[in-house]
Design a protein around this motif. Structure first.
Motif, PDB file in Angstrom:
ATOM      1  N   ALA A   1      49.644  34.045  41.841  1.00 27.73           N
ATOM      2  CA  ALA A   1      49.989  34.410  43.207  1.00 27.73           C
ATOM      3  C   ALA A   1      50.980  33.452  44.143  1.00 27.73           C
ATOM      4  O   ALA A   1      51.058  32.755  43.131  1.00 27.73           O
ATOM      5  N   LEU A   2      52.356  34.413  44.544  1.00 28.19           N
ATOM      6  CA  LEU A   2      52.782  33.497  45.640  1.00 28.19           C
ATOM      7  C   LEU A   2      52.992  34.131  46.950  1.00 28.19           C
ATOM      8  O   LEU A   2      52.094  34.695  47.668  1.00 28.19           O
ATOM      9  N   GLY A   3      53.171  32.465  48.060  1.00 27.52           N
ATOM     10  CA  GLY A   3      53.079  31.927  48.776  1.00 27.52           C
ATOM     11  C   GLY A   3      53.599  30.876  49.229  1.00 27.52           C
ATOM     12  O   GLY A   3      53.404  29.917  48.110  1.00 27.52           O
ATOM     13  N   LYS A   4      53.304  31.045  50.535  1.00 21.91           N
ATOM     14  CA  LYS A   4      53.429  29.342  50.715  1.00 21.91           C
ATOM     15  C   LYS A   4      51.942  28.705  51.387  1.00 21.91           C
ATOM     16  O   LYS A   4      50.418  29.331  51.537  1.00 21.91           O
ATOM     17  N   PHE A   5      51.149  27.581  50.427  1.00 14.93           N
ATOM     18  CA  PHE A   5      49.654  27.225  50.376  1.00 14.93           C
ATOM     19  C   PHE A   5      50.073  25.790  51.330  1.00 14.93           C
ATOM     20  O   PHE A   5      49.109  25.329  50.602  1.00 14.93           O
TER      21      PHE A   5
ATOM     22  N   ARG B   1      42.866  31.575  49.852  1.00 15.96           N
ATOM     23  CA  ARG B   1      41.759  33.013  49.814  1.00 15.96           C
ATOM     24  C   ARG B   1      41.599  33.991  48.577  1.00 15.96           C
ATOM     25  O   ARG B   1      41.403  34.378  47.649  1.00 15.96           O
ATOM     26  N   GLN B   2      42.361  34.995  49.222  1.00 15.55           N
ATOM     27  CA  GLN B   2      42.060  36.122  49.320  1.00 15.55           C
ATOM     28  C   GLN B   2      42.868  36.826  48.259  1.00 15.55           C
ATOM     29  O   GLN B   2      43.000  37.968  47.049  1.00 15.55           O
ATOM     30  N   LEU B   3      44.701  36.051  48.488  1.00 16.26           N
ATOM     31  CA  LEU B   3      45.054  36.099  47.255  1.00 16.26           C
ATOM     32  C   LEU B   3      44.758  35.834  46.251  1.00 16.26           C
ATOM     33  O   LEU B   3      44.552  36.389  44.787  1.00 16.26           O
ATOM     34  N   ALA B   4      43.938  34.862  45.513  1.00 18.27           N
ATOM     35  CA  ALA B   4      44.163  34.043  44.698  1.00 18.27           C
ATOM     36  C   ALA B   4      42.608  34.488  44.086  1.00 18.27           C
ATOM     37  O   ALA B   4      42.500  35.049  43.557  1.00 18.27           O
ATOM     38  N   ILE B   5      41.823  35.444  45.718  1.00 17.21           N
ATOM     39  CA  ILE B   5      40.561  36.160  44.986  1.00 17.21           C
ATOM     40  C   ILE B   5      41.352  37.215  43.876  1.00 17.21           C
ATOM     41  O   ILE B   5      40.125  38.138  42.818  1.00 17.21           O
ATOM     42  N   HIS B   6      41.912  38.157  44.921  1.00 16.86           N
ATOM     43  CA  HIS B   6      43.127  39.310  44.310  1.00 16.86           C
ATOM     44  C   HIS B   6      43.355  39.166  42.350  1.00 16.86           C
ATOM     45  O   HIS B   6      42.781  39.760  41.935  1.00 16.86           O
ATOM     46  N   ALA B   7      44.038  37.626  42.124  1.00 18.91           N
ATOM     47  CA  ALA B   7      44.741  37.556  40.876  1.00 18.91           C
ATOM     48  C   ALA B   7      43.344  37.166  40.297  1.00 18.91           C
ATOM     49  O   ALA B   7      42.641  37.389  38.520  1.00 18.91           O
TER      50      ALA B   7
ATOM     51  N   SER C   1      38.724  24.110  44.782  1.00 14.19           N
ATOM     52  CA  SER C   1      37.298  24.112  43.864  1.00 14.19           C
ATOM     53  C   SER C   1      35.723  24.993  44.936  1.00 14.19           C
ATOM     54  O   SER C   1      35.327  25.465  43.894  1.00 14.19           O
ATOM     55  N   THR C   2      36.081  25.007  45.839  1.00 15.25           N
ATOM     56  CA  THR C   2      35.485  25.674  46.822  1.00 15.25           C
ATOM     57  C   THR C   2      35.998  27.260  46.952  1.00 15.25           C
ATOM     58  O   THR C   2      34.338  27.661  47.166  1.00 15.25           O
ATOM     59  N   TRP C   3      36.763  27.603  46.479  1.00 20.05           N
ATOM     60  CA  TRP C   3      36.795  29.347  46.121  1.00 20.05           C
ATOM     61  C   TRP C   3      36.907  29.527  44.987  1.00 20.05           C
ATOM     62  O   TRP C   3      36.256  31.079  44.795  1.00 20.05           O
ATOM     63  N   SER C   4      35.252  28.832  44.122  1.00 24.06           N
ATOM     64  CA  SER C   4      35.135  29.344  42.708  1.00 24.06           C
ATOM     65  C   SER C   4      34.052  30.178  42.866  1.00 24.06           C
ATOM     66  O   SER C   4      34.218  31.163  42.063  1.00 24.06           O
ATOM     67  N   PRO C   5      33.085  30.116  44.084  1.00 22.06           N
ATOM     68  CA  PRO C   5      32.665  31.576  43.689  1.00 22.06           C
ATOM     69  C   PRO C   5      33.000  32.691  44.541  1.00 22.06           C
ATOM     70  O   PRO C   5      32.058  33.829  44.265  1.00 22.06           O
ATOM     71  N   PHE C   6      33.945  32.232  45.613  1.00 19.30           N
ATOM     72  CA  PHE C   6      34.678  34.289  45.313  1.00 19.30           C
ATOM     73  C   PHE C   6      35.723  34.498  44.255  1.00 19.30           C
ATOM     74  O   PHE C   6      36.818  35.831  44.057  1.00 19.30           O
ATOM     75  N   CYS C   7      35.783  33.757  43.260  1.00 17.78           N
ATOM     76  CA  CYS C   7      36.810  34.354  42.344  1.00 17.78           C
ATOM     77  C   CYS C   7      36.193  34.170  40.841  1.00 17.78           C
ATOM     78  O   CYS C   7      36.480  33.717  39.593  1.00 17.78           O
TER      79      CYS C   7
END
Length: 387
Positions: free
Chosen positions: A122-126, A134-140, A177-183
């Motif tokens: 995912a490319l962008g400012k983080f 988080r939406q970028l990570a979900i799509h990745a 790590s809190t993004w794991s359920p979305f990814c």
């Protein structure tokens, strides 16, 4: 943690703490002065007086993984990173294309740079790690192991005014790590590229590096993403170039700020006049300046956690602790009183608290009678989440 990781940890914390004193004028203590504060809080003992074995800042984030390694995704290792940025212009260019391939692109990966092989970056400012990121990570994660590719050193290269991060460096691993359920159960990994190494790449050269040097299988970017020398490339060109290099490309629509109020109020104006209402790190900063913690939580998709490193300037009492702002590792909200907060010692939830922020200090008072003093001898990092 390996010895090398600990050495890097200590250097990182010293640099972070030194930077906070030098770069944040509103957090610094005048040379030769002592911290003064009215009321009972000014009379308490310091942490070193209470617990002499608490001496060094270099231990402050070792539980949070600063420059440490975490094994995930079939043996891939990672390190916690700084926030990223976009490409900017400069009149100086590299002399020839061959010189672009003389240095390793990733600065926190193994020598063979196999950290991201086969993954989706995912490319962008983080900076804020907000819901748009988080939406970028979900799509990745839908097409492979998700990675965030961050560009570091931009402020130094471009002469930007230093400012504290929204997410503390040592807290980024926890947030991801809190993004794991979305990814799909995967924790997105994050790697950094020194901005000075890619600053003058054309859009084509940048995509070529992703394909041939990093050997990723695809990229994800927002619809407004710009890249390459003088920000010459846009999302349309990214898709075109990825096709030429046999990479997958996913362009994600901007996540919009539904409340549409986080750029208003009496705080400092940090949101661009050209803003179209999308969730952004600038909107998060504006909401922090306004003290609108409900808006901050909505944009982040979580409560904002303020992280403080332990040192001998803390004033500790039975159920209270008073901390100079020079100890903060990320951006606090505006001065004021905040109820319904929670405080953490070394990532462990301790209880509810009230937080008062003034021009020099952050005061934390337990609301359930927890004996804060009894916890401090094991405290390396203290965190506060705003309700």
């Amino acid at each position: 943690m390996e010895r090398g990781g600990l050495t890097s940890l200590c250097a990182n914390i010293r640099a972070t703490h030194a930077s906070s004193r030098l770069s944040w004028p509103f957090l610094s203590r005048p040379s030769g002065s002592t911290w003064q504060h009215s009321g009972a809080l000014s009379r308490g003992p310091t942490l070193v007086q209470l617990f002499p074995r608490i001496r060094s800042n270099c231990q402050s984030c070792n539980r949070f993984g600063v420059k440490g390694n975490l094994k995930l995704h079939d043996g891939v290792h990672r390190s916690s990173l700084m926030a990223s940025g976009s490409f900017e212009s400069n009149e100086t260019k590299l002399e020839n294309k061959e010189s672009l391939n003389t240095e390793k692109l990733l600065v926190d990966c193994e020598e063979d740079q196999e950290c991201v092989v086969g993954g989706i970056v995912a490319l962008g400012k983080f900076d804020a790690l907000h819901i748009g990121h988080r939406q970028l990570a979900i799509h990745a994660s839908k097409s492979g192991a998700p990675f965030l590719l961050s560009f570091v050193g931009m402020a130094e290269v471009l002469g930007w005014e230093p400012r504290p991060p929204i997410v503390a460096q040592c807290d980024r691993k926890r947030v991801l790590s809190t993004w794991s359920p979305f990814c799909g159960g995967m924790v997105p990994l994050e790697y950094q590229v020194e901005f000075s190494k890619v600053r003058y790449l054309t859009p084509c050269q940048f995509v070529e590096k992703l394909s041939q040097e990093l050997r990723v299988s695809g990229v994800v970017a927002g619809e407004n993403y710009r890249f390459g020398y003088k920000a010459a490339g846009d999302a349309v060109e990214l898709v075109k170039l990825c096709k030429e290099y046999n990479l997958k490309a996913f362009i994600v629509s901007s996540v919009m700020d539904k409340a549409q109020k986080c750029h208003n109020g009496s705080g400092r104006g940090v949101v661009s006049p050209n803003d179209k209402g999308q969730v952004s790190s600038s909107r998060v900063r504006q909401a922090l300046y306004n003290g609108d913690m409900a808006c901050v939580s909505e944009l982040l998709g979580r409560k904002h956690r303020l992280v403080m490193v332990v040192n001998d300037t803390w004033q500790v009492f039975s159920t209270e602790v008073s901390i100079p702002k020079s100890c903060l590792l990320n951006q606090p909200p505006v001065e004021g009183m905040y109820e319904n907060c929670a405080f953490f010692v070394n990532e462990e939830l301790i209880g509810s608290c009230q937080v008062v922020i003034d021009t020099q200090m952050v005061q934390i008072k337990s609301k359930d009678g927890t004996l804060v003093r009894d916890l401090m001898h094991d405290c390396k990092v203290l965190g506060v989440e705003f309700g």
